[in-house]
Scaffold this motif. Structure first.
Motif, PDB file in Angstrom:
ATOM      1  N   ILE A 133      48.366  22.312  36.568  1.00 17.43           N
ATOM      2  CA  ILE A 133      47.751  23.321  37.456  1.00 17.43           C
ATOM      3  C   ILE A 133      48.554  23.380  38.768  1.00 17.43           C
ATOM      4  CG2 ILE A 133      45.691  23.890  38.814  1.00 17.43           C
ATOM      5  CD1 ILE A 133      44.077  22.369  36.566  1.00 17.43           C
ATOM      6  N   PHE A 137      51.193  26.495  39.827  1.00 12.17           N
ATOM      7  CA  PHE A 137      50.883  27.218  41.063  1.00 12.17           C
ATOM      8  C   PHE A 137      52.111  27.234  41.988  1.00 12.17           C
ATOM      9  CE2 PHE A 137      49.300  27.313  45.449  1.00 12.17           C
ATOM     10  CZ  PHE A 137      48.737  28.572  45.412  1.00 12.17           C
ATOM     11  N   VAL A 149      48.499  33.470  39.302  1.00 14.40           N
ATOM     12  CA  VAL A 149      47.069  33.138  39.304  1.00 14.40           C
ATOM     13  C   VAL A 149      46.583  32.808  37.891  1.00 14.40           C
ATOM     14  CG1 VAL A 149      44.782  33.982  39.978  1.00 14.40           C
ATOM     15  CG2 VAL A 149      46.800  34.792  41.200  1.00 14.40           C
ATOM     16  N   GLY A 150      47.021  33.616  36.905  1.00 16.58           N
ATOM     17  CA  GLY A 150      46.507  33.495  35.539  1.00 16.58           C
ATOM     18  C   GLY A 150      46.718  32.117  34.934  1.00 16.58           C
ATOM     19  N   PRO A 152      47.586  29.025  36.372  1.00 18.02           N
ATOM     20  CA  PRO A 152      46.817  27.926  36.986  1.00 18.02           C
ATOM     21  C   PRO A 152      45.312  28.047  36.709  1.00 18.02           C
ATOM     22  CG  PRO A 152      48.341  28.866  38.589  1.00 18.02           C
ATOM     23  CD  PRO A 152      48.393  29.735  37.375  1.00 18.02           C
ATOM     24  N   LEU A 153      44.814  29.303  36.692  1.00 22.16           N
ATOM     25  CA  LEU A 153      43.381  29.502  36.455  1.00 22.16           C
ATOM     26  C   LEU A 153      43.005  29.061  35.041  1.00 22.16           C
ATOM     27  CD1 LEU A 153      40.982  30.650  38.011  1.00 22.16           C
ATOM     28  CD2 LEU A 153      41.334  32.823  36.834  1.00 22.16           C
ATOM     29  N   VAL A 156      42.666  25.417  35.171  1.00 22.05           N
ATOM     30  CA  VAL A 156      41.439  24.981  35.850  1.00 22.05           C
ATOM     31  C   VAL A 156      40.236  25.134  34.911  1.00 22.05           C
ATOM     32  CG1 VAL A 156      39.827  25.506  37.743  1.00 22.05           C
ATOM     33  CG2 VAL A 156      42.284  25.467  38.172  1.00 22.05           C
ATOM     34  N   LEU A 157      40.159  26.325  34.256  1.00 28.92           N
ATOM     35  CA  LEU A 157      39.022  26.569  33.351  1.00 28.92           C
ATOM     36  C   LEU A 157      39.010  25.548  32.220  1.00 28.92           C
ATOM     37  CD1 LEU A 157      39.045  30.481  33.126  1.00 28.92           C
ATOM     38  CD2 LEU A 157      37.503  28.998  34.436  1.00 28.92           C
TER      39      LEU A 157
END
Ligand code: C2E
Ligand code: CA
Ligand code: CA
Length: 477
Positions: A133, A137, A149-150, A152-153, A156-157
């Motif tokens: 992550i 980023f 954004v996509g 790393p997101l 995270v999810l």
């Protein structure tokens, strides 16, 4: 590669070329893009080699257990990491980053889905998502939203989902229990170690910038900067002035060209004290020349950076330096680029007019490469346009450059401005420029930028032909 891809339909060609962008030119500690690329390269090399070792070891382990799904995942991870490392070591950073980020994220997520947590050994594979992550980023911070954004997101999810143990494991694919404790240790070490590595790469990049910055402050204090002067000649080969070009003689790195360190000086604001030093030194030189009859006519052109020009007290500062040095202000020419005059037009005009009233002249540097409009050319109190060297360089190979140069020369004539061509390297350049009506030149054909002692010697020589001989170049007349 270029000619092969260029046969592809345009959108595909652009896509592949962008994907494989060769970033080699931007691997430099002196610019923010360069430092970003060094960071990206280090992260890919560290992440890739760790993935090769860890996935390689797991692949062998699962081979002994005949678990083909996990062997395939680990093999794909090893092969993609090798490809990414090869690309990164050739500075194809974007392609390498895209490959390794996708492969590692998918490999970790798939392994987490397939590995069932047991009461003694809770799921730990998701810890590897932490460095991923942070890494993605940092690597894609300058990219479009999907990568920036996509990815790393997604990490995270996935991290949140796997932390809760709520994802069911497909029957028959779960990890054999005897790898549970080793797996947990490996994941703890790689997850924590990887996160530390990302932080270390960030920290080393920040310290490199701080070291360069402090080197520059010391350079100013220790007098490591000096000016080189490049002659500017008229159509009969007579030197009428020089451009002052900054040089840095670093105690350990040796001579550094301004193209390297000026971007960092501008980023950090150091260009303001450096620019002031350049102005003082150039004015002191003009004051020296004023005492010598055959040098008193010479002008010095000084480059003014956009940031320096935007300082509220810029006009005051220049006036003060000029009056303290006691020079004739008309011998000082200030060079601005189009980007420096692009914004806040009223203020720009006021500042330029104030110094012009004082007798100082203005020249627009690198003309034709920026965005100046014809109306801004009319509004600005300019005295001279400098035709950018990129047009001169390709004068003989690209007909369109002849048209551009012709147009600039005519335009400057119509607006009552002088014009000078820079980057004049060959006799052929000179002929084309002279035919187009250009009467002032600067470039290696006449002389490279020289230290003051060599310039004094060159000016001391009487005729243009002797001067050209002395400079090792041909003369104009
Ligand atoms: P510039 O103002 O466009 O300066 C001209 C550059 O072209 C100089 O590079 C000069 O050495 C080079 N040059 C001159 N003739 C030829 C030629 O015939 N062929 C080729 N290939 N190059 C030629 P340099 O000295 O490396 O300076 C690079 C840039 O750094 C300058 O571009 C200017 O933007 C900036 N710079 C230099 N000194 C200062 C300074 O004191 N203050 C500020 N703000 N910027 C400076
Ligand atoms: Ca210049
Ligand atoms: Ca220039």
């Amino acid at each position: 590669m270029y000619s092969y891809f260029s046969r592809l339909p345009r959108p595909f060609f652009n896509l592949i070329r962008r994907f494989c962008t060769f970033d080699e030119d931007h691997i430099s500690q002196w610019t923010s893009t360069g430092r970003h690329n060094i960071r990206v390269k280090n992260l890919i090399l560290i992440g890739g080699s760790t993935a090769i070792v860890v996935a390689g070891a797991w692949g062998l382990y699962f081979l002994t257990k005949h678990n083909t799904v996990f062997v395939a995942i680990n093999l794909a991870t090893v092969l993609s990491s090798i490809v990414a490392i090869c690309l990164a070591s050739r500075n194809r950073l974007r392609a390498a980053a895209i490959i390794i980020a996708h492969v590692l994220l998918l490999a970790v997520i798939t392994s987490c889905i397939l590995k069932a947590p047991t009461p003694g050994f809770p799921r730990s594979g998701h810890l590897n998502l932490l460095p991923l992550i942070a890494g993605t980023f940092l690597i894609f911070i300058k990219e479009k939203p999907y990568l920036r954004v996509g990815l790393p997101l997604l990490g995270v999810l996935a991290f949140v989902a796997f932390s809760t143990n709520s994802i069911p494991v497909p029957a028959g694919l779960s990890l054999p229990s005897d790898a549970g404790s080793i797996g947990m240790w490996v994941n703890n070490i790689t997850g924590l170690g990887g996160t530390c590595a990302v932080v270390a790469v960030m920290h080393s990049s920040l310290s490199a910038r701080r070291a360069l910055e402090s080197d520059m402050w010391q350079a100013l204090a220790r007098g490591e900067f000096h000016l080189a002067y490049q002659p500017q000649v008229n159509e009969s080969g007579r030197i009428f002035g020089v451009e002052a070009l900054l040089r840095w003689n670093h105690p350990t790195r040796g001579p550094i060209s301004p193209q390297e360190f000026i971007p960092l000086a501008e980023e950090t604001g150091m260009i303001i004290p450096i620019g002031e030093w350049v102005l003082r030194t150039a004015c002191a030189q003009l004051a020296e020349w004023a005492k010598v009859p055959h040098k008193a006519h010479l002008t010095i052109a000084v480059n003014v950076s956009a940031l320096q020009f935007r300082q509220p007290d810029f006009v005051q500062q220049v006036k003060q330096i000029v009056s303290l040095s006691g020079i004739n202000p008309s011998r000082l020419e200030l060079e601005l680029t189009e980007s420096a005059v692009a914004e806040d037009s009223d203020n720009v005009v006021k500042k330029m007019q104030a110094l012009k009233r004082h007798g100082i002249t203005w020249s627009l540097d690198d003309f034709g490469t920026g965005y100046s409009s014809l109306s801004s050319l009319k509004r600005l109190p300019l005295d001279k346009l400098k035709i950018d060297q990129s047009f001169v360089r390709d004068l003989l190979t690209d007909e369109r450059n002849i048209a551009i140069v012709d147009t600039i020369i005519q335009l400057s004539g119509n607006l009552g401005l002088k014009v000078i061509a820079e980057g004049v390297e060959t006799e052929e350049h000179l002929q084309v420029l002279s035919k187009a009506g250009c009467k002032s030149y600067q470039g290696y054909l006449f002389s490279r930028p020289l230290p003051i002692s060599a310039l004094d010697e060159l000016i001391g020589v009487s005729s243009p032909s002797q001067r050209a001989e002395k400079a090792g170049r041909r003369h104009v007349a």
